[in-house]
Design a protein around this motif. Structure first.
Motif, mmCIF file in Angstrom:
data_model
loop_
_atom_site.group_PDB
_atom_site.id
_atom_site.type_symbol
_atom_site.label_atom_id
_atom_site.label_comp_id
_atom_site.label_asym_id
_atom_site.label_seq_id
_atom_site.Cartn_x
_atom_site.Cartn_y
_atom_site.Cartn_z
ATOM 1 N N SER A 101 2.359 22.950 -2.711
ATOM 2 C CA SER A 101 1.238 23.541 -1.968
ATOM 3 C C SER A 101 0.136 24.008 -2.912
ATOM 4 O O SER A 101 -1.057 23.853 -2.612
ATOM 5 C CB SER A 101 1.738 24.711 -1.111
ATOM 6 N N ARG A 102 0.519 24.580 -4.059
ATOM 7 C CA ARG A 102 -0.486 25.030 -5.031
ATOM 8 C C ARG A 102 -1.277 23.844 -5.606
ATOM 9 O O ARG A 102 -2.500 23.934 -5.784
ATOM 10 C CB ARG A 102 0.201 25.811 -6.158
ATOM 11 N N ILE A 103 -0.573 22.762 -5.882
ATOM 12 C CA ILE A 103 -1.257 21.574 -6.427
ATOM 13 C C ILE A 103 -2.236 21.030 -5.415
ATOM 14 O O ILE A 103 -3.384 20.711 -5.737
ATOM 15 C CB ILE A 103 -0.224 20.504 -6.807
ATOM 16 N N THR B 215 -3.588 11.728 -10.194
ATOM 17 C CA THR B 215 -3.483 13.068 -9.594
ATOM 18 C C THR B 215 -3.400 12.931 -8.079
ATOM 19 O O THR B 215 -3.802 11.907 -7.505
ATOM 20 C CB THR B 215 -4.708 13.945 -9.929
ATOM 21 N N ALA C 269 -3.646 22.610 -2.910
ATOM 22 C CA ALA C 269 -4.733 23.553 -2.703
ATOM 23 C C ALA C 269 -5.746 23.497 -3.844
ATOM 24 O O ALA C 269 -6.961 23.572 -3.620
ATOM 25 C CB ALA C 269 -4.181 24.973 -2.566
ATOM 26 N N ALA C 270 -5.232 23.315 -5.058
ATOM 27 C CA ALA C 270 -6.124 23.247 -6.228
ATOM 28 C C ALA C 270 -6.963 21.982 -6.209
ATOM 29 O O ALA C 270 -8.121 21.963 -6.647
ATOM 30 C CB ALA C 270 -5.295 23.292 -7.517
ATOM 31 N N ASP C 271 -6.380 20.916 -5.664
ATOM 32 C CA ASP C 271 -7.121 19.652 -5.596
ATOM 33 C C ASP C 271 -8.150 19.649 -4.470
ATOM 34 O O ASP C 271 -9.050 18.852 -4.447
ATOM 35 C CB ASP C 271 -6.148 18.473 -5.395
ATOM 36 N N ARG D 276 -5.191 14.569 -6.029
ATOM 37 C CA ARG D 276 -6.561 14.654 -5.513
ATOM 38 C C ARG D 276 -7.179 13.274 -5.306
ATOM 39 O O ARG D 276 -7.966 13.054 -4.380
ATOM 40 C CB ARG D 276 -7.419 15.478 -6.482
#
Length: 500
Positions: free
Chosen positions: A494-496, A270, A498-500, A272
């Motif tokens: 950007s969503r990925i 991932t 931000a979620a991480d 993250r």
């Protein structure tokens, strides 16, 4: 048993372990995606150690110590630049590249990522990128073979070609069967071995000499400026000295464009996990570069202070010290760390070259085959690049650091700005990428072969900056308006993140 017999036994054990890991990877690899990217399933520690081991080739244990031995701590600016560059690379490129390459139709190579990310006609971009990989990596792999030949010649008195051929054969074999996973897992083992050796050798040497005070006294007696990070500033003048240091530290710019390193970012589980990997990577680099520098400085006092102790090739200072201060079998394991540095880089580069041949040239020509044929072609690509690199490595007088320097600059200047612009600027176009890439590569080829220019400034600096400038200008001129697909992909990335 003789000393050489003990050392050879240790190296044979090391070779057997690498082949065993390669066979394990072979059993787990059945598709071209697995062969090229290990199904994007690397843990952060594995990715970090693999990236570091494939990054730090024979120059870490031979080229860098040789430069420090000759000129003192002032040559450490290369290591400082690389450490900072690696940290920034993990910070600004790794998470974005991991997220975007999966969004961009699951791109598994850098050229295919360029092709799927950029608007406009991208076939020329992919072809140019594949050509850059094949040209510069052939020189890079060749540098590893030169280091291997020198290793066996200086350590065991073998003929240069015999040592080169042995290491090339073992490396090609486990890479041929294990692909990216095999290269990655062997990199982890090799990274641990390199770290251990670069900590143990200088510590044992200092203790054997009589402690830190005795060691530093020996070193400064031979070179008063050995510990001076700013040596030469009075002789050259502040301006020229600063330009030289910027040129040396600019090695760090190269990280953004090294395919064999940033492909590890793409293989993380991932985005993250890039943060954890970054911390592991930074710690490893500080310890190993510090160990290499310290080993070279100890060699200055130890060898130069006694004419009876001969050091015929300054790039072998680490090898000779390990043989002097350790039992032959333990010294053999330490020597295996040098082979680890060489082989880990070679294997990673061979896989990337193979992917460029199959994914970015063969398949791009419209000749997509079934997965079994593609897997076979990937393995054949490894052999082709290895043979060409071996032919270049026949010249045993080639300097390891010079070969690595040229290839590093080529990738950094041709790919680095393109990777950054692809990840951070929505209006970057295929025409801009192609123009910038060609500019960067050509500048490195020309600048690096003109002694006056090369000695004044490392060619990666003008190549990198001109790539950025040309890419920006051409993209502005060729931008045709909003690209919904690019906007969607940037928003998804950007969503990925931000979620991480």
């Amino acid at each position: 048993m003789s000393e050489h017999a003990f050392q050879l036994l240790a190296i044979v054990v090391y070779f057997a372990a690498m082949l065993g890991i390669g066979y394990y990877a072979f059993r787990r690899t059945s598709t071209i995606d697995g062969y090229m990217l290990a199904e994007r399933n690397l843990r952060p520690g594995v990715a970090a150690l693999s990236a570091n081991a494939s990054d730090m080739s024979g120059w870490l244990l031979m080229g860098l110590p040789g430069a420090i031995y000759l000129s003192g701590l002032v040559e450490a600016w290369i290591a400082i630049g690389l450490t900072l560059g690696a940290w920034v690379n993990w910070k600004v490129v790794a998470p974005r590249l991991r997220a975007y390459t999966e969004i961009a139709e699951n791109a598994i190579t850098i050229p295919s990522f360029f092709g799927k990310r950029l608007p406009g006609e991208t076939r020329p971009v992919r072809i140019a990128a594949a050509a850059v990989i094949l040209v510069f990596f052939t020189f890079y792999v060749s540098s590893g073979m030169v280091a291997a030949g020198k290793f066996f010649a200086s350590t065991f008195g073998w003929h240069y070609l015999a040592g080169m051929a042995l290491v090339a054969t073992i490396t090609v074999l486990y890479t041929f069967i294990g692909g990216f996973l095999g290269a990655t897992l062997t990199d982890v083992a090799q990274g641990v071995l390199m770290l251990t050796a670069l900590i143990v050798v200088p510590v044992v040497a200092i203790v054997s000499i009589g402690g830190w005070d005795a060691a530093t006294a020996q070193i400064t007696a031979q070179n008063a400026d050995a510990f001076n990070l700013f040596a030469g500033i009075d002789d050259k003048g502040a301006f020229l000295w600063t330009v030289g240091i910027i040129s040396t530290a600019a090695w760090g710019l190269g990280y953004f464009g090294q395919p064999h390193i940033i492909v590890r970012f793409m293989a993380l589980r991932t985005a993250r996990e890039a943060k954890t990997a970054r911390r592991i990577s930074l710690g490893w680099m500080i310890l190993t570069c510090g160990g290499a520098i310290l080993t070279a400085l100890i060699g200055v006092g130890y060898f130069a202070g006694d004419p009876a102790k001969k050091l015929e090739d300054r790039e072998t200072v680490f090898l000779l010290l390990s043989q002097i201060f350790f039992h032959p079998f333990v010294a053999g394991l330490v020597l295996a760390a040098v082979l680890a540095a060489i082989m880990s880089t070679m294997s990673s580069q061979l896989v990337v070259c193979s992917s460029a041949l199959v994914e970015d040239l063969y398949n791009l020509a419209g000749r997509r085959s079934n997965p079994r044929v593609e897997l076979l072609l990937g393995r054949v690509g490894v052999l082709i690049i290895a043979v060409v690199a071996a032919l270049l490595a026949l010249d045993q007088d080639s300097a390891i650091l010079e070969l690595v320097s040229f290839a590093w600059a080529g990738f950094g200047a041709a790919f680095g700005p393109v990777v950054l612009m692809c990840l951070y600027w929505r209006r970057y176009t295929a025409a801009g990428a192609l123009a910038g890439m060609v500019t960067g590569g050509v500048v490195v080829l020309i600048w690096g072969n003109i002694p006056a220019l090369h000695s004044a400034m490392y060619e990666i600096v003008p190549g990198f900056l001109l790539n950025l400038l040309i890419g920006y200008v051409v993209s502005r001129l060729t931008w045709k308006g909003d690209e919904p697909k690019v906007d969607e992909e940037f928003d998804a990335m950007s969503r990925i993140l931000a979620a991480d």
